[in-house]
Design an enzyme around this catalytic site. Structure first.
Site, PDB file in Angstrom:
ATOM      1  N   ARG A  91       0.841  -1.204   0.000  1.00 63.14           N
ATOM      2  CA  ARG A  91       0.000   0.000   0.000  1.00 63.14           C
ATOM      3  C   ARG A  91       0.872   1.249   0.000  1.00 63.14           C
ATOM      4  O   ARG A  91       0.535   2.262  -0.604  1.00 63.14           O
ATOM      5  CB  ARG A  91      -0.928  -0.007   1.211  1.00 63.14           C
ATOM      6  CG  ARG A  91      -1.951  -1.140   1.159  1.00 63.14           C
ATOM      7  CD  ARG A  91      -2.854  -1.135   2.385  1.00 63.14           C
ATOM      8  NE  ARG A  91      -3.787  -2.263   2.372  1.00 63.14           N
ATOM      9  CZ  ARG A  91      -3.567  -3.413   2.982  1.00 63.14           C
ATOM     10  NH1 ARG A  91      -2.445  -3.615   3.637  1.00 63.14           N
ATOM     11  NH2 ARG A  91      -4.470  -4.367   2.936  1.00 63.14           N
ATOM     12  N   ASP A 151      -9.458  -4.721   8.252  1.00 61.23           N
ATOM     13  CA  ASP A 151      -8.488  -5.670   8.834  1.00 61.23           C
ATOM     14  C   ASP A 151      -9.064  -6.317  10.098  1.00 61.23           C
ATOM     15  O   ASP A 151      -8.884  -7.509  10.349  1.00 61.23           O
ATOM     16  CB  ASP A 151      -7.182  -4.952   9.213  1.00 61.23           C
ATOM     17  CG  ASP A 151      -6.652  -4.079   8.099  1.00 61.23           C
ATOM     18  OD1 ASP A 151      -5.693  -4.471   7.448  1.00 61.23           O
ATOM     19  OD2 ASP A 151      -7.239  -3.000   7.876  1.00 61.23           O
ATOM     20  N   ARG A 154     -11.480  -8.864   9.127  1.00 62.02           N
ATOM     21  CA  ARG A 154     -10.747 -10.066   8.681  1.00 62.02           C
ATOM     22  C   ARG A 154     -10.257 -10.875   9.884  1.00 62.02           C
ATOM     23  O   ARG A 154     -10.304 -12.107   9.881  1.00 62.02           O
ATOM     24  CB  ARG A 154      -9.554  -9.657   7.804  1.00 62.02           C
ATOM     25  CG  ARG A 154      -9.960  -9.170   6.418  1.00 62.02           C
ATOM     26  CD  ARG A 154      -8.782  -8.550   5.671  1.00 62.02           C
ATOM     27  NE  ARG A 154      -9.127  -8.262   4.282  1.00 62.02           N
ATOM     28  CZ  ARG A 154      -8.524  -7.349   3.518  1.00 62.02           C
ATOM     29  NH1 ARG A 154      -7.544  -6.625   4.033  1.00 62.02           N
ATOM     30  NH2 ARG A 154      -8.883  -7.159   2.268  1.00 62.02           N
ATOM     31  N   HIS A 178      -2.836   0.709   8.365  1.00 58.09           N
ATOM     32  CA  HIS A 178      -3.577  -0.249   7.531  1.00 58.09           C
ATOM     33  C   HIS A 178      -2.554  -0.739   6.510  1.00 58.09           C
ATOM     34  O   HIS A 178      -2.399  -0.174   5.438  1.00 58.09           O
ATOM     35  CB  HIS A 178      -4.754   0.450   6.847  1.00 58.09           C
ATOM     36  CG  HIS A 178      -5.430  -0.386   5.784  1.00 58.09           C
ATOM     37  ND1 HIS A 178      -5.922  -1.652   6.032  1.00 58.09           N
ATOM     38  CD2 HIS A 178      -5.687  -0.134   4.479  1.00 58.09           C
ATOM     39  CE1 HIS A 178      -6.460  -2.135   4.910  1.00 58.09           C
ATOM     40  NE2 HIS A 178      -6.324  -1.236   3.962  1.00 58.09           N
TER      41      HIS A 178
END
Length: 316
Positions: A91, A151, A154, A178
């Site tokens: 990212r 997240d 998840r 993140h």
């Protein structure tokens, strides 16, 4: 001060994430007006047409392609615009491309004196939330990054599967960036108030450290795995966008791990990262103090240092 229309939302960026978010929001029936904005007007128009053909199945609303002038009275402005993560990219690799894109988008929002809440979803979300905060002139509570909401979902999903229990009964957070330096907060994780280790043993799992390590790695790498298999991730994050919007529109005062600016908590300052916060009609009400183990606190500081060094490099 311009009034906001609580039933109106704007989405800037009609790629996979923006379009999936619009679709999730349409099905939620929270809004009666959804405006889609994209540098490619045809793309925005095509997505608006396609999604609006589902209106007869959910009830009346208006979904259309618009311009920045249409965002003035939107209660929430979602920004998903930016280059997507390619296979093999982190990212943070997207930083310069997307900071550049934000330098053209955010001033357009700022000069229209919007009174709504800015919800940044594009990656790297922590860096871009900081960029949006600095360039928009908005009060801090009105600039939210989607942070580690996905997240955390998840993590709950993995733990639910591991323990054969409803993931909604799992209480655990991912905090920090993140991205690759995110932290799973195992020290306060529990299942309906029962400490995680105790619940694991109740379900016949005893190798706690190894299991936690495996689960945290799976969560951290899940985006890479999805991108390798299907080139992009968008459904999970679209649901995270819907969840944050719900908390705002319904003034739920829900506790969500969104990205916001740190002011000395855990010795971290002037960096945006994810910590559990109360989210309601005014955006971020307050951060929620979370107890961390010594290792978790050290890793949170490392995560902040990673983000700080990127910010210094970006000259925001």
């Amino acid at each position: 001060m311009d009034k906001v229309n609580l039933r109106k939302i704007a989405i800037i960026g009609c790629g996979f994430v923006g379009s999936a978010s619009a679709f999730a929001l349409m099905q939620s029936k929270m809004f009666s007006e959804i405006v889609l904005i994209d540098a490619d007007k045809d793309k925005a128009e095509g997505e608006a047409m396609d999604i609006s053909h589902g209106i007869p199945f959910v009830g009346n609303m208006k979904i259309y392609a618009g311009s920045y002038d249409d965002i003035v009275d939107a209660s929430i402005i979602v920004i998903t615009a930016g280059a997507g993560q390619k296979p093999g990219e982190t990212r943070l690799d997207l930083v310069h491309k997307n900071v550049g894109i934000f330098k053209s988008i955010i001033p357009e929002i700022a000069k229209r004196k919007c009174r709504g809440i800015l919800l940044v979803v594009a990656n790297p979300v922590d860096i871009l939330t900081y960029t949006a905060l600095k360039l928009s002139g908005f009060e801090e509570n009105r600039v939210i990054g989607s942070g580690t909401v996905l997240d955390t979902a998840r993590l709950k999903c993995q733990l639910g599967e591991h323990l054969s229990v409803d993931s909604q009964s799992v209480h655990a957070y991912i905090i920090g960036e993140h991205g690759d330096s995110e932290i799973a907060v195992w020290s306060s994780a529990n299942v309906s108030g029962i400490p995680l280790d105790d619940f694991c043993e109740m379900r016949g799992h005893y190798n706690h450290d190894k299991s936690q390590e495996n689960i945290a790695e799976k969560v951290k790498n899940s985006a890479y795995e999805i991108i390798a298999k299907k080139r992009a991730t968008y459904y999970g994050v679209a649901m995270a966008v819907k969840r944050i919007c719900e908390a705002i529109i319904r003034d739920e005062k829900s506790i969500l791990p969104i990205s916001s600016l740190m002011h000395g908590e855990f010795g971290i300052d002037d960096v945006v990262l994810s910590m559990p916060s109360i989210v309601g009609a005014n955006g971020i009400e307050t951060k929620v103090p979370i107890s961390l183990s010594e290792d978790e606190e050290i890793n949170l500081k490392k995560s902040a240092d990673t983000l700080r060094s990127i910010l210094d490099d970006c000259e925001i």
